[in-house]
Write an enzyme that holds these catalytic residues in place. Structure first.
Site, PDB file in Angstrom:
ATOM      1  N   LYS A  41      -2.955   6.134  -2.197  1.00 43.28           N
ATOM      2  CA  LYS A  41      -4.048   5.585  -3.007  1.00 43.28           C
ATOM      3  C   LYS A  41      -4.964   4.677  -2.179  1.00 43.28           C
ATOM      4  O   LYS A  41      -6.175   4.609  -2.408  1.00 43.28           O
ATOM      5  CB  LYS A  41      -3.468   4.817  -4.185  1.00 43.28           C
ATOM      6  CG  LYS A  41      -4.482   4.647  -5.312  1.00 43.28           C
ATOM      7  CD  LYS A  41      -4.207   3.430  -6.145  1.00 43.28           C
ATOM      8  CE  LYS A  41      -2.982   3.608  -6.991  1.00 43.28           C
ATOM      9  NZ  LYS A  41      -2.763   2.422  -7.848  1.00 43.28           N
ATOM     10  N   SER A  98     -60.711  22.664  -0.108  1.00 45.29           N
ATOM     11  CA  SER A  98     -59.670  22.938  -1.098  1.00 45.29           C
ATOM     12  C   SER A  98     -59.259  24.406  -1.096  1.00 45.29           C
ATOM     13  O   SER A  98     -60.054  25.290  -0.770  1.00 45.29           O
ATOM     14  CB  SER A  98     -60.170  22.571  -2.495  1.00 45.29           C
ATOM     15  OG  SER A  98     -60.380  21.188  -2.551  1.00 45.29           O
ATOM     16  N   ALA A 118       0.821  -1.213   0.000  1.00 41.75           N
ATOM     17  CA  ALA A 118       0.000   0.000   0.000  1.00 41.75           C
ATOM     18  C   ALA A 118       0.849   1.255   0.000  1.00 41.75           C
ATOM     19  O   ALA A 118       0.437   2.301   0.480  1.00 41.75           O
ATOM     20  CB  ALA A 118      -0.918  -0.014   1.214  1.00 41.75           C
ATOM     21  N   ARG A 120      -2.870   9.460 -10.236  1.00 39.95           N
ATOM     22  CA  ARG A 120      -3.941   9.614 -11.223  1.00 39.95           C
ATOM     23  C   ARG A 120      -5.339   9.630 -10.597  1.00 39.95           C
ATOM     24  O   ARG A 120      -6.338   9.810 -11.285  1.00 39.95           O
ATOM     25  CB  ARG A 120      -3.843   8.510 -12.282  1.00 39.95           C
ATOM     26  CG  ARG A 120      -2.755   8.807 -13.304  1.00 39.95           C
ATOM     27  CD  ARG A 120      -2.932   7.941 -14.519  1.00 39.95           C
ATOM     28  NE  ARG A 120      -2.528   6.560 -14.260  1.00 39.95           N
ATOM     29  CZ  ARG A 120      -3.060   5.526 -14.868  1.00 39.95           C
ATOM     30  NH1 ARG A 120      -4.031   5.676 -15.743  1.00 39.95           N
ATOM     31  NH2 ARG A 120      -2.632   4.301 -14.599  1.00 39.95           N
ATOM     32  N   GLN A 164       8.147   1.358   3.516  1.00 36.50           N
ATOM     33  CA  GLN A 164       9.000   1.274   2.330  1.00 36.50           C
ATOM     34  C   GLN A 164       9.412   2.707   2.009  1.00 36.50           C
ATOM     35  O   GLN A 164       8.590   3.533   1.619  1.00 36.50           O
ATOM     36  CB  GLN A 164       8.223   0.658   1.150  1.00 36.50           C
ATOM     37  CG  GLN A 164       9.113   0.465  -0.072  1.00 36.50           C
ATOM     38  CD  GLN A 164       8.333   0.120  -1.336  1.00 36.50           C
ATOM     39  OE1 GLN A 164       7.143   0.407  -1.454  1.00 36.50           O
ATOM     40  NE2 GLN A 164       9.005  -0.485  -2.294  1.00 36.50           N
TER      41      GLN A 164
HETATM   42  C1  UD1 Z   1       2.024  -5.720 -10.849  1.00 34.27           C
HETATM   43  C2  UD1 Z   1       2.752  -7.000 -11.252  1.00 34.27           C
HETATM   44  C3  UD1 Z   1       2.137  -7.554 -12.524  1.00 34.27           C
HETATM   45  C4  UD1 Z   1       0.647  -7.780 -12.336  1.00 34.27           C
HETATM   46  C5  UD1 Z   1      -0.027  -6.501 -11.873  1.00 34.27           C
HETATM   47  C6  UD1 Z   1      -1.458  -6.772 -11.500  1.00 34.27           C
HETATM   48  C7  UD1 Z   1       5.063  -6.791 -10.507  1.00 34.27           C
HETATM   49  C8  UD1 Z   1       6.451  -6.505 -10.899  1.00 34.27           C
HETATM   50  N1  UD1 Z   1       4.146  -6.712 -11.457  1.00 34.27           N
HETATM   51  O1  UD1 Z   1       2.310  -4.761 -11.862  1.00 34.27           O
HETATM   52  O2  UD1 Z   1       2.765  -8.774 -12.895  1.00 34.27           O
HETATM   53  O3  UD1 Z   1       0.068  -8.239 -13.560  1.00 34.27           O
HETATM   54  O4  UD1 Z   1       0.641  -5.967 -10.711  1.00 34.27           O
HETATM   55  O5  UD1 Z   1      -2.109  -5.578 -11.241  1.00 34.27           O
HETATM   56  O6  UD1 Z   1       4.824  -7.107  -9.360  1.00 34.27           O
HETATM   57  N2  UD1 Z   1       3.693  -1.000  -4.618  1.00 34.27           N
HETATM   58  C9  UD1 Z   1       4.370  -0.664  -3.479  1.00 34.27           C
HETATM   59  N3  UD1 Z   1       5.673  -0.302  -3.578  1.00 34.27           N
HETATM   60  C10 UD1 Z   1       6.349  -0.301  -4.749  1.00 34.27           C
HETATM   61  C11 UD1 Z   1       5.653  -0.665  -5.916  1.00 34.27           C
HETATM   62  C12 UD1 Z   1       4.327  -1.013  -5.821  1.00 34.27           C
HETATM   63  O7  UD1 Z   1       3.784  -0.649  -2.391  1.00 34.27           O
HETATM   64  O8  UD1 Z   1       7.529   0.010  -4.737  1.00 34.27           O
HETATM   65  C13 UD1 Z   1       2.289  -1.362  -4.529  1.00 34.27           C
HETATM   66  C14 UD1 Z   1       1.421  -0.381  -5.272  1.00 34.27           C
HETATM   67  O9  UD1 Z   1       0.968   0.646  -4.398  1.00 34.27           O
HETATM   68  C15 UD1 Z   1       0.275  -1.232  -5.738  1.00 34.27           C
HETATM   69  C16 UD1 Z   1       0.898  -2.608  -5.938  1.00 34.27           C
HETATM   70  O10 UD1 Z   1       2.084  -2.583  -5.187  1.00 34.27           O
HETATM   71  O11 UD1 Z   1      -0.717  -1.368  -4.746  1.00 34.27           O
HETATM   72  C17 UD1 Z   1       1.163  -2.932  -7.400  1.00 34.27           C
HETATM   73  O12 UD1 Z   1       2.089  -2.032  -7.913  1.00 34.27           O
HETATM   74  P1  UD1 Z   1       2.043  -1.548  -9.416  1.00 34.27           P
HETATM   75  O13 UD1 Z   1       3.192  -0.658  -9.655  1.00 34.27           O
HETATM   76  O14 UD1 Z   1       0.703  -1.039  -9.750  1.00 34.27           O
HETATM   77  O15 UD1 Z   1       2.301  -2.925 -10.199  1.00 34.27           O
HETATM   78  P2  UD1 Z   1       2.029  -3.186 -11.714  1.00 34.27           P
HETATM   79  O16 UD1 Z   1       3.048  -2.498 -12.537  1.00 34.27           O
HETATM   80  O17 UD1 Z   1       0.628  -2.923 -12.031  1.00 34.27           O
END
Ligand code: UD1
Ligand code: CA
Length: 471
Positions: A23, A413, A10, A16, A80
């Protein structure tokens, strides 16, 4: 079922989604995204739920601490610092789950639609397959941005390749990663430690743990999602709109299952906070909002908005009515085209007809106002009848005043009742009256100019005008 630990990613910014909030606190029509996720995880009774936070962590943490969705969870937050990818996000949670032996379920905060059933099935499947890693997958036609599930000719999963890293052939793969994983805890730490960011996005990909497990000869399982609708993630207002649409359909479907009749379910919007008893009948284009309830056998004809109101069993709300902050008694009828405003309390078998507006008004059992009336700050006794066009003049431009109409009274009325004023039990008010003084019990109140008839007057006028025209 074995006790699992959950990790919820999270840390993301909802760029966006507009604004600068995490988010995970963006709200669907029901609640924050994180609340949806926590509620579908709760039935799995996780030993611990680690939420990976980052951007504006305090806002998300405060939200979770005060949210009833966190009930049943033992929540811990892991920071993180920088968003270096999903693998790095899980790394932040490692120390919090270090003591756990067994399955770690990894989910995303921005994927609110997975049901508890799906998550339970995934964990059961993972255990049944004795897998090291199990990924929840679904099928979707390209083009799409999901990680592709790349399988060996013999069918076993080799790796997950992100869309941006796929060759043209891999891009055609329809089976994709939903993002949800069940991972054995003893494998998770070494696998995360081994991640390297050598990919198109320069990120630590959680998905790379699949290839590591496969190469080591460990069991990698893929659990197919029954309903791909559940895999929807929220990155934009358009995604949120989709999610809300699904939630709306789910709620109506749930009510139908329970025995509520709908003529046109897709056109109705019913808040989850609304209770509708089995046997109620809901017509097309009905919105039921807020803290409302609809009793058994009640009928809401259609094109109606009901907010924070109680509709008792057997009541009938006719076409085109708006009801807010009101209580409608058993077997009462409202509308068509009525505006029932806050503070309206209707007893049993009351009738509010077309083009009637009520505000702060109590109508006791059997009272009627059938047409074209305004009743404000008013009490109407049992079985009183309010004639068409009656108006309570309850406001002098500065203050509101009360009108009281007795039991069995009859208001003719086109009467104006200038408040404060009382019409006694059983009294009659003559049509067209402007009532400024109280009418005693059982009396007749007449307050209008007396009628005078002038015999022959119309005829002589006509003759006079005809003869002047001839000249
Ligand atoms: C990820 C998956 C992809 C999958 C897709 C499904 C990876 C590398 N890819 O891609 O295979 O099909 O989800 O929706 O895992 N987040 C963090 N810290 C970070 C990065 C992300 O907390 O450093 C959280 C984001 O807030 C989000 C989730 O992880 O809730 C997914 O991250 P996002 O960057 O949207 O992954 P996708 O590129 O969509
Ligand atoms: Ca995403």
């Amino acid at each position: 079922m074995e006790q699992i630990c959950c990790v919820v990613l999270a840390a993301g910014i909802g760029k966006r989604m507009g604004g600068d909030l995490p988010k995970a606190v963006a709200k669907t029509r029901e609640k924050a995204l994180i609340d949806h996720v926590l509620e579908s995880l709760a039935p799995l009774k996780p030993k611990k739920t680690v939420i990976v936070v980052g951007h504006k962590r305090e806002i998300l943490e405060d939200h979770v601490r005060s949210s009833k969705s966190a009930a049943g969870h033992s929540v811990e937050f892991a920071l993180q610092e920088k968003q270096l990818g999903t693998g790095d996000a899980v790394r932040s949670a490692l120390s919090a789950v270090a003591s756990h032996k067994g399955t770690v379920l990894i989910t995303y905060a921005d994927h609110p639609l997975f049901t508890a059933q799906t998550l339970q099935d995934l964990v059961a499947f993972h255990a049944f397959k004795k897998a090291t890693v199990t990924v929840l997958t679904f099928n979707v036609p390209p083009p799409n941005g999901y990680g592709r599930i790349i399988r060996h000719e013999d069918g076993h999963v080799l790796r997950i390749t992100e869309a941006k890293d796929c060759n043209p052939e891999e891009l055609l793969t329809r089976e994709v990663n939903s993002g949800i994983f069940a991972v054995d805890s003893s494998f998770l730490k070494p696998a995360i430690d081994s991640l390297v960011p050598n990919n198109a996005q320069g990120e630590y990909y959680l998905t790379d743990i699949v290839e590591k497990a496969a190469k080591e000869g460990q069991t990698v399982a893929a659990f197919p999602l029954g309903n791909p609708e559940e895999a929807a993630g929220v990155n934009s207002p358009t995604d949120m709109h989709y999610v809300n649409d699904v939630l709306k359909r789910r709620h109506v479907a749930h009510l139908r299952e329970s025995g509520v009749l709908f003529d046109s379910p897709d056109t109705c919007t019913i808040d989850v906070s609304v209770t509708v008893e089995p046997g109620a009948h809901i017509g097309p284009n009905v919105q039921l909002r807020g803290k409302s309830s609809v009793g058994a056998g009640a009928i809401i004809e259609g094109t109606t908005l009901i907010i924070d109101s109680q509709i008792s069993p057997g009541a009938l709300i006719k076409l085109g009515s708006r009801v807010e902050g009101a209580s409608i008694g058993e077997l009462s009828t409202v509308g068509p085209f009525a505006n029932v405003r806050p503070g309206t309390v209707l007893g049993k078998e009351v009738r509010i007809g077309n083009f009637v507006e009520t505000k702060n008004t109590t109508m006791r059992d059997g009272a009627k106002a059938s047409h074209l009336t305004y009743l404000g700050d008013c009490t109407v006794g049992e079985h009183a009848n309010i004639g068409a066009g009656t108006i309570t003049c309850n406001y002098d431009g500065y203050n509101k005043a009360e009108t009281t109409i007795g039991k069995g009274a009859f208001i003719g009325s086109n009467t104006a009742l200038v408040a404060p004023v009382t019409v006694g039990d059983g009294a009659i008010v003559a049509a067209g009256s402007v009532i400024t003084r109280d009418v005693p019990k059982d009396a007749l109140g007449v307050a209008r100019a007396r009628q005078e008839n002038k015999d022959g007057w119309a005829k002589s006028r006509r003759e006079q005008l005809e003869s002047s025209k001839k000249k």
